[in-house]
Design an enzyme around this catalytic site. Structure first.
Site, PDB file in Angstrom:
ATOM      1  N   CYS A 262       0.763  -1.144  -0.150  1.00 18.58           N
ATOM      2  CA  CYS A 262       0.047   0.101   0.016  1.00 18.58           C
ATOM      3  C   CYS A 262       1.011   1.270  -0.122  1.00 18.58           C
ATOM      4  O   CYS A 262       1.503   1.585  -1.073  1.00 18.58           O
ATOM      5  CB  CYS A 262      -0.991  -0.083   1.111  1.00 18.58           C
ATOM      6  SG  CYS A 262      -2.485   1.248   0.827  1.00 18.58           S
ATOM      7  N   HIS A 347      -4.060  -4.989  -0.313  1.00 14.55           N
ATOM      8  CA  HIS A 347      -3.644  -5.481   1.020  1.00 14.55           C
ATOM      9  C   HIS A 347      -3.625  -7.084   1.148  1.00 14.55           C
ATOM     10  O   HIS A 347      -4.837  -7.492   1.380  1.00 14.55           O
ATOM     11  CB  HIS A 347      -4.646  -4.972   2.464  1.00 14.55           C
ATOM     12  CG  HIS A 347      -4.285  -3.759   2.606  1.00 14.55           C
ATOM     13  ND1 HIS A 347      -3.722  -3.242   3.715  1.00 14.55           N
ATOM     14  CD2 HIS A 347      -4.676  -2.330   2.099  1.00 14.55           C
ATOM     15  CE1 HIS A 347      -3.552  -2.054   3.925  1.00 14.55           C
ATOM     16  NE2 HIS A 347      -4.265  -1.389   2.783  1.00 14.55           N
ATOM     17  N   GLU A 349      -2.798  -9.111   3.106  1.00 17.00           N
ATOM     18  CA  GLU A 349      -2.735  -9.708   4.585  1.00 17.00           C
ATOM     19  C   GLU A 349      -4.436  -9.586   4.932  1.00 17.00           C
ATOM     20  O   GLU A 349      -4.645 -10.194   6.023  1.00 17.00           O
ATOM     21  CB  GLU A 349      -2.152  -8.702   5.645  1.00 17.00           C
ATOM     22  CG  GLU A 349      -2.993  -7.345   6.163  1.00 17.00           C
ATOM     23  CD  GLU A 349      -2.681  -6.216   5.180  1.00 17.00           C
ATOM     24  OE1 GLU A 349      -3.446  -5.302   5.275  1.00 17.00           O
ATOM     25  OE2 GLU A 349      -2.001  -6.355   3.995  1.00 17.00           O
TER      26      GLU A 349
END
Length: 369
Positions: A262, A347, A349
């Protein structure tokens, strides 16, 4: 308690507060996730922003300590259609209203969130103000116009950690060296530009000993720790408004493997000699389609950013684009052709969101081997 939301273009929305009185300003954006409101609220990338959830019913599963992505609520205010005050979930330890009140964050319900979202999609992200104290539309519109906005503003220093810390037992462990963190085969130094805890969890699960450092840490300090790799986290605001950090990142090129997410991707773009620009209304939600140009595969991704790297300003002899957004063809990933460096705009994650992109953490491990 009646509340007004005023946008800088003169648009007014009405609602009512479910967290008490107050007044705050920020850039008004929307998130398309059907769940994950607690992770959204605690994501430091939302610093400086007033978040609108497009899903109409929020609060129905409460909150719990395990789903926090930082140590506090980060949004400036939270706008929803309907608040459910009685959570129904076995993991819940509290209500959304109490969670927001703890950090003095305004929660406003009764908003026509569809109309607000449509307005932002047409006009672009706008500065706004939310108030239960000043109910004069003309006054609030002027306050919205006078609010600082995000362009050129350094929000990273408002969310970065004050001191280094390790990651042990699934939580931050104070300390400034690797002895404070959980043992692991790979030593990773993580720059905290506003990182989410799940990034640390996923690195720890992959046998990494992770040391988190403030955004102001120099390249020399990083190299003195002799890590196997360097992680560049997500974070809020305009990447071009953060002085000094790009030079530190550039000084690490060729010294250690680097993985950026990001804001980390945007800062790498600047370090490569490129530029960034502001998207009309940004990408926020858990359903953004991304194409991996190296494999041809499509990933559904979690995203939260309002700025993007301009691919036309990158040197193709040095930088390869690896991922693009299928909605607008914006840059979603890139890698350096000469150095062990790669990054993505989205993202991987999750937290919240799909798990399609977890392989990127495995790629970072392979790079450090």
């Amino acid at each position: 308690m009646k509340a007004l939301i005023a946008l800088e273009d003169g648009t007014i929305f009405e609602g009512k507060s479910f967290t008490g009185s107050g007044e705050t300003s920020g850039e008004i954006v929307f998130n398309t996730g059907m769940s994950g409101y607690q992770e959204v609220l605690t994501d430091p990338s939302y610093k400086g922003q007033i978040v609108t959830m497009t899903y109409p019913l929020i609060g129905n599963y409460g909150v719990n300590p395990e789903d926090n992505e930082s140590d506090r609520v980060q949004v400036e205010a939270f706008l929803i259609k309907e608040y459910n005050a009685i959570p129904s979930n076995y993991r819940a330890t509290g209500t959304l209203a109490d969670f927001l009140k703890k950090d003095n964050i305004l929660g406003i319900e009764g908003i026509d969130t569809r109309a607000l979202t449509r307005h932002i999609r047409n006009a672009g992200a706008l500065k706004g103000i939310v108030s239960t104290e000043d109910l004069d539309p003309k006054s609030l519109i002027q306050k919205a116009k006078n609010s600082p906005g995000l362009v050129g503003r350094d929000l990273v220093r408002e969310v970065t950690c004050g001191e280094p810390y390790g990651w042990r037992d699934n939580k931050p462990a104070p300390g400034s060296n690797f002895s404070t963190t959980a043992p692991g085969k790979y030593k990773v130094v993580a720059y905290d530009f506003g990182l989410k805890y799940n990034q640390l969890r996923l690195l720890a699960e992959r046998n990494c000993s992770v040391q988190v450092v403030p955004c102001t840490t120099s390249a020399d300090e990083i190299l003195a720790m002799n890590p196997d790799g360097v992680f560049l986290s997500n974070g809020p605001g305009d990447p071009a408004g953060i002085p000094g950090i790009v030079d530190n990142i550039r000084a690490l090129f060729g010294k250690k493997p680097i993985f950026g997410i990001c804001l980390g991707n945007q800062l790498l773009g600047l370090a490569y000699g490129g530029t960034t620009y502001k998207l009309k209304f940004g990408h926020r939600g858990a359903n953004q389609p991304v194409k991996d140009l190296t494999t041809g595969k499509i990933e559904i991704t979690s995203q939260n950013h309002g700025f993007c790297v301009d691919s036309t300003t990158l040197n193709p002899d040095d930088i390869e684009l690896t991922h693009i957004n299928l909605n607008d063809s914006s840059v979603e990933g890139m890698r350096h052709r000469k150095y062990p460096i790669f990054s993505v705009q989205y993202h991987p994650e999750n937290a919240p969101g799909p798990h399609d992109s977890l392989y990127l953490f495995d790629r970072f491990i392979e790079m450090m081997q």
